[in-house]
Design a protein around this motif. Structure first.
Motif, PDB file in Angstrom:
ATOM      1  N   THR A 114      -7.035   6.680  -4.987  1.00 29.37           N
ATOM      2  CA  THR A 114      -5.683   6.128  -4.852  1.00 29.37           C
ATOM      3  C   THR A 114      -5.669   4.696  -5.378  1.00 29.37           C
ATOM      4  O   THR A 114      -6.726   4.053  -5.503  1.00 29.37           O
ATOM      5  N   GLY A 115      -4.460   4.199  -5.595  1.00 27.94           N
ATOM      6  CA  GLY A 115      -4.334   2.822  -6.056  1.00 27.94           C
ATOM      7  C   GLY A 115      -4.894   1.836  -5.042  1.00 27.94           C
ATOM      8  O   GLY A 115      -5.597   0.888  -5.397  1.00 27.94           O
ATOM      9  N   SER A 116      -4.586   2.071  -3.759  1.00 23.66           N
ATOM     10  CA  SER A 116      -5.060   1.162  -2.703  1.00 23.66           C
ATOM     11  C   SER A 116      -6.585   1.040  -2.741  1.00 23.66           C
ATOM     12  O   SER A 116      -7.133  -0.062  -2.610  1.00 23.66           O
ATOM     13  N   VAL A 119      -7.833  -0.946  -5.770  1.00 21.41           N
ATOM     14  CA  VAL A 119      -7.612  -2.386  -5.557  1.00 21.41           C
ATOM     15  C   VAL A 119      -8.777  -2.953  -4.747  1.00 21.41           C
ATOM     16  O   VAL A 119      -9.363  -3.990  -5.088  1.00 21.41           O
ATOM     17  N   TYR A 142       2.945  -5.777  -4.415  1.00 21.94           N
ATOM     18  CA  TYR A 142       2.365  -4.748  -3.549  1.00 21.94           C
ATOM     19  C   TYR A 142       1.057  -4.260  -4.167  1.00 21.94           C
ATOM     20  O   TYR A 142       1.022  -3.871  -5.344  1.00 21.94           O
ATOM     21  N   HIS A 143      -0.003  -4.280  -3.364  1.00 22.02           N
ATOM     22  CA  HIS A 143      -1.297  -3.800  -3.868  1.00 22.02           C
ATOM     23  C   HIS A 143      -1.925  -2.801  -2.895  1.00 22.02           C
ATOM     24  O   HIS A 143      -3.141  -2.783  -2.727  1.00 22.02           O
ATOM     25  N   GLY A 144      -1.078  -1.992  -2.239  1.00 23.67           N
ATOM     26  CA  GLY A 144      -1.611  -0.995  -1.319  1.00 23.67           C
ATOM     27  C   GLY A 144      -1.478  -1.453   0.123  1.00 23.67           C
ATOM     28  O   GLY A 144      -1.047  -2.569   0.408  1.00 23.67           O
ATOM     29  N   GLU A 206       0.564  -7.966 -10.227  1.00 21.12           N
ATOM     30  CA  GLU A 206       1.206  -6.914 -11.006  1.00 21.12           C
ATOM     31  C   GLU A 206       1.636  -7.609 -12.298  1.00 21.12           C
ATOM     32  O   GLU A 206       2.313  -8.646 -12.232  1.00 21.12           O
ATOM     33  N   ASN A 211       7.232  -3.651  -8.276  1.00 21.09           N
ATOM     34  CA  ASN A 211       7.539  -3.445  -6.849  1.00 21.09           C
ATOM     35  C   ASN A 211       8.515  -4.471  -6.288  1.00 21.09           C
ATOM     36  O   ASN A 211       9.121  -4.231  -5.246  1.00 21.09           O
ATOM     37  N   ASP A 239      -3.050  -5.523 -11.625  1.00 16.53           N
ATOM     38  CA  ASP A 239      -2.857  -4.272 -10.895  1.00 16.53           C
ATOM     39  C   ASP A 239      -1.860  -3.443 -11.693  1.00 16.53           C
ATOM     40  O   ASP A 239      -0.648  -3.653 -11.630  1.00 16.53           O
ATOM     41  N   VAL A 241      -1.358  -0.217 -11.440  1.00 17.01           N
ATOM     42  CA  VAL A 241      -1.113   1.084 -10.795  1.00 17.01           C
ATOM     43  C   VAL A 241       0.223   1.661 -11.265  1.00 17.01           C
ATOM     44  O   VAL A 241       0.343   2.867 -11.462  1.00 17.01           O
ATOM     45  N   ILE A 242       1.222   0.803 -11.483  1.00 18.59           N
ATOM     46  CA  ILE A 242       2.489   1.301 -12.036  1.00 18.59           C
ATOM     47  C   ILE A 242       2.518   1.182 -13.559  1.00 18.59           C
ATOM     48  O   ILE A 242       2.844   2.138 -14.254  1.00 18.59           O
ATOM     49  N   LYS A 267      -1.514   6.418 -10.272  1.00 17.60           N
ATOM     50  CA  LYS A 267      -0.209   7.025 -10.579  1.00 17.60           C
ATOM     51  C   LYS A 267      -0.182   7.793 -11.924  1.00 17.60           C
ATOM     52  O   LYS A 267      -0.738   8.867 -12.015  1.00 17.60           O
TER      53      LYS A 267
HETATM   54  C1  LIG Z   1       1.116  -2.003  -7.996  1.00 21.39           C
HETATM   55  C2  LIG Z   1       0.562  -1.080  -6.952  1.00 21.39           C
HETATM   56  N1  LIG Z   1      -0.705  -1.245  -6.524  1.00 21.39           N
HETATM   57  C3  LIG Z   1      -1.252  -0.438  -5.609  1.00 21.39           C
HETATM   58  C4  LIG Z   1      -0.549   0.597  -5.063  1.00 21.39           C
HETATM   59  C5  LIG Z   1      -1.179   1.503  -4.056  1.00 21.39           C
HETATM   60  O1  LIG Z   1      -1.400   2.761  -4.635  1.00 21.39           O
HETATM   61  P1  LIG Z   1      -1.536   4.067  -3.713  1.00 21.39           P
HETATM   62  O2  LIG Z   1      -0.222   4.300  -3.083  1.00 21.39           O
HETATM   63  O3  LIG Z   1      -1.955   5.138  -4.691  1.00 21.39           O
HETATM   64  O4  LIG Z   1      -2.614   3.752  -2.719  1.00 21.39           O
HETATM   65  C6  LIG Z   1       0.771   0.821  -5.476  1.00 21.39           C
HETATM   66  C7  LIG Z   1       1.572   1.915  -4.911  1.00 21.39           C
HETATM   67  O5  LIG Z   1       2.748   2.033  -5.090  1.00 21.39           O
HETATM   68  C8  LIG Z   1       1.340  -0.037  -6.441  1.00 21.39           C
HETATM   69  O6  LIG Z   1       2.609   0.103  -6.854  1.00 21.39           O
END
Ligand SMILES: Cc1ncc(COP(=O)(O)O)c(C=O)c1O
Length: 432
Positions: A114-116, A119, A142-144, A206, A211, A239, A241-242, A267
């Motif tokens: 997962t993104g969290s 990170v 947002y980083h999880g 980000e 976010n 980050d 993730v998006i 993602k």
């Molecule tokens: C920029 C960013 N980092 C980290 C995350 C966390 O990812 P996850 O929900 O897959 O743990 C998200 C989730 O939306 C995100 O938008």
């Protein structure tokens, strides 16, 4: 739209599944949380028989839409060979090589789910590599959901400039090493690095503040951030993730022509399967290789998710895919701006991930500016679009995918014009 069946399932879910949903973010996307039956390309169908044109894309992953033949085939093939091995397999090498090929400046990668998690892996490597403890993050980013990162995402004005937890159950000791800085402000970042000279392991951002309302970085901001990190011996982390695999095959690195030390992917990377990665400079990964720190996970490099990621990246590598997606998104942004007429409204972001903000004169450059927007009208517009079968995310967020085409554009145009017309009239200025 009918929602009786969803409502009845939600009531039933709430009795056994705490909160009725599987992540807090899904609670208020629609007036009643929707129960899905199936998806097909850019559409999905709920248990009440409604067809939705999907611009939420599962909060980002479904960049190829639902049931993409190439992805389905790759995953099905892998299913016949094995679900998970807890050991090495050919696919993880193939995926690592592919990522290094398409992500500018990436020399090595690691995988997680997962993104969290990714990170946290990046932060730990940064700490291992620098032998420092403090991390700088930015307001509104947002980083999880982990305690050290779920801070200052939605600060109130009296909390600006401090690090505050976003929910209960987060002991201050767990975010004591996280410093929060205003974003898009190189002077503020420089000052924070100076005040903590020799103590900052990493700066995480980000690259586009999706976010927090799809705020774009000011010209030179991200390059300046990377330079400041270099000057202070801190690891720079995007980050993505998006933005990764969403705003371009090489994500923000390609979009802005920049190479931070590390980038984080999840993602869109695996088209809807649970897969994440950190990519970047070998010198940082050396902290893992020589045992200064560690990275673990039962499902890391899971063969099914790896097969999904390879197929997704291959499909996204076809010529013209990103151009088509960006063109589609910009067309929607223009329609929204045109339909707004005399209302104050701006759209921000790129063609493949963007927000609309009512009540603002100019694109916001930070969460502080986003907080000045007219949320009431924004929420009413989203609700009006949903009444017309267009599914997008709270806060005015839209994601565009590779299967959105001409047929969808026409349907969106009609819905935008009707949804804008159905808003409360603009109130006349009051006389003092
Ligand atoms: C920029 C960013 N980092 C980290 C995350 C966390 O990812 P996850 O929900 O897959 O743990 C998200 C989730 O939306 C995100 O938008």
């Amino acid at each position: 739209m009918k929602s009786d069946e969803s409502k009845s399932l939600y009531d039933r879910a709430c009795r056994s599944l705490a909160t009725g949903v599987s992540t807090g973010f899904r609670r208020n996307v629609t007036p009643v949380p929707l129960y899905m039956e199936r998806g097909a390309g850019p559409y999905f169908y709920d248990v009440d028989g409604n067809e939705w044109l999907d611009y939420g894309l599962a909060w980002g992953p479904l960049i190829l839409g639902n049931n993409h033949p190439r992805l389905t085939e790759a995953v099905t093939q892998q299913m016949t060979r094995g679900y998970t091995f807890g050991a090495q397999h050919h696919g993880e090498i193939e995926l690592a090589e592919k990522m290094i090929e398409v992500i500018p400046g990436a020399e090595q990668v690691i995988f997680s789910n997962t993104g969290s998690e990714a990170v946290q892996a990046a932060l730990r490597m940064a700490r291992g590599a620098t032998e420092r403890e403090k991390i700088i993050k930015f307001e509104g980013h947002y980083h999880g959901w982990q305690n050290n990162m779920l801070v200052s995402n939605h600060p109130s004005p009296d909390e600006f400039g401090t690090t505050v937890p976003d929910c209960g159950g987060q002991p201050p000791s767990e975010y004591a090493l996280t410093l929060t800085c205003p974003w898009n402000d190189l002077d503020a970042l420089g000052a924070m690095l100076d005040e903590n000279r020799g103590e900052i392991a990493a700066v995480i951002t980000e690259p586009i503040l999706v976010n927090g309302g799809s705020c774009m970085p000011r010209d030179g901001y991200l390059a300046g951030l990377i330079d400041l990190c270099r000057e202070h011996g801190a690891v720079s982390i995007f980050d993505e993730v998006i933005t990764g695999f969403r705003i371009g095959l090489g994500g923000a690195r390609e979009y802005f022509d920049l190479e931070p030390d590390l980038s984080i992917y999840a993602k869109a990377m695996a088209g809807g399967f649970s897969m994440s990665a950190v990519a970047g400079r070998k010198s940082v990964f050396d902290a893992l290789v020589d045992g200064r720190t560690g990275h673990f996970g039962t499902y890391n490099g899971n063969p099914i998710c790896v097969a999904a990621a390879i197929a997704t990246i291959e499909a996204l590598s076809e010529p013209g895919v990103y151009e088509r997606m960006h063109t589609h998104g910009h067309a929607i942004r223009e329609m929204i701006e045109r339909a707004a007429g005399d209302r104050k409204l701006v759209t921000t972001g790129t063609g493949t991930a963007f927000h609309l903000h009512f009540g603002l004169d100019k694109p916001p450059a930070s969460i502080r500016e986003v907080m000045q927007a007219d949320d009431e009208t924004g929420t009413a517009f989203t609700a009006n679009m949903q009444e017309r079968g267009i599914y997008n995310l709270p806060g005015g967020r839209w994601y565009v995918g590779a299967t959105h085409g001409e047929r969808e554009i026409e349907r969106v145009r009609v819905a935008i014009e009707a949804s804008m017309a159905a808003l409360r009239p603009i109130s006349a200025p009051t006389e003092n």
